[in-house]
Design an enzyme around this catalytic site. Structure first.
Site: not given
Length: 354
Positions: A217, A236, A238, A292
């Site tokens: 991404k 959030h 991961d 993070h």
């Protein structure tokens, strides 16, 4: 497809951002990094950055057993205490990184109408391609970000129609980078396994072995007139096993540690590597999946290249049995990776409603 790209908003000359991009007061980056040329020259923004661990992997191959064990210890320690590290001398050449970044930047430098040829349709499940973050929470808040997303590994499962045809070096440089990252994945997972007292391939095998997937991404964060009100990526952890992050030397990656947000320093040649939920689960909480977020900038475009390493959707992920005993009961229920993902998205939606 969305009607308005964030880049279009940034180029429109607006002085205030639309309300749907304004974060709630408690989420706003009060320690917002706004870098101007004078600050960058004098290194003043370093005063507002933290001390995310730096692991120098130089000597892994030729430094002998003692050096390799020291590197492994540092990787495990950073994974336990921080859930993130900056890795130097990781084996990926500066020239390849420069090619990768030049190709990604060249794509995003195209006029928006030319990028739209590659537009995805995430609302209908087509996530590969050029996109902007749709609201995935009850409040309808948006992130100040456009992106390009596609499968990087395994090579035989890639749909090359979803890869940009311009610039001409994009496919070759990105493919080569993916192969180098795949080697590093094995090295990191092997280290984490052995530091738990397990055989080197144990963790990677559970995560799919050669079927482990890597998604690329490219995050494109245009200049933002009010960076103190917005976020490029909201806070959030991961869902991945590991995430590898490169950026264009504009600060903005932040980790939540000991009750405060710590900003990663911009270290030339470094890869930010952070632990994802799947490794935290496998290790029964020994290794931490760090919370993070990503900031945006008033004066500079920020670009990052994230590679998410995921198990196959049907892989069953739970605490490894070797780590479980009466004193260390399982902290997580075993689920397929798909169920983990679906559950996390559901919880996120519910938390926004409550």
């Amino acid at each position: 497809m969305v009607s308005t790209r964030v880049e279009s908003l940034a180029q429109s000359g607006l002085l205030t951002i639309p309300s749907e991009y304004i974060r709630p007061v408690e989420e706003r980056p009060t320690d917002c990094i706004i870098v101007n040329a004078e600050e960058e020259k004098n290194g003043k923004y370093d005063e507002r950055t933290g001390q995310i661990p730096v692991v120098d992997m130089a000597g892994w191959e030729e430094g002998g057993e003692a050096r390799r064990k020291e590197i492994m210890r540092q990787v495990a320690e950073a994974s336990e205490e921080w859930g993130v590290m900056q890795v130097l001398n990781h084996g990926i050449s500066d020239s390849l990184i420069a090619r990768l970044q030049a190709a990604g930047k060249a794509f995003f430098d195209l006029p928006i109408e030319e990028k739209e040829v590659y537009a995805n349709d995430s609302a209908s499940g087509k996530i590969a391609g050029y996109g902007s973050k749709l609201a995935n929470n009850a409040s309808g808040q948006l992130e100040w970000e456009d992106y390009y997303f596609h499968l990087l590994w395994p090579t035989h499962e890639r749909d090359m129609t979803t890869w940009p045809k311009y610039p001409s070096d994009y496919i070759e440089a990105t493919d080569e980078y993916g192969r180098e990252i795949r080697k590093l994945v094995s090295r990191i997972l092997g280290t984490l396994s052995m530091e738990l007292g397990l055989e080197e391939p144990r963790m990677e095998t559970i995560l799919g072995g050669q079927d482990l997937e890597m998604q690329l991404k490219i995050n494109y964060y245009p200049r933002c007139p009010q960076p103190e009100l917005a976020l490029g990526v909201e806070a959030h952890t991961d869902i991945s096993a590991l995430t590898f992050l490169l950026h264009n030397m504009v600060p903005g990656f932040q980790l939540f540690k000991d009750g405060k947000w710590v900003t990663a320093k911009c270290i030339p040649g470094a890869l930010i590597v952070h632990i994802g939920d799947q490794v935290e689960i496998l290790s029964n909480g020994k290794y931490k999946s760090g919370l993070h977020r990503g900031l945006v900038n008033k004066e500079k475009v920020r670009i990052s290249w994230a590679v998410f390493c995921d198990p196959p959707k049907d892989a069953m992920i739970g605490p490894m049995k070797e780590l479980i005993n009466e004193k260390n009961p399982p902290l997580f229920a075993a689920k397929t990776f798909k169920d983990h993902t679906d559950h996390k998205l559901f919880k996120k939606g519910q938390s926004k409603k409550n």
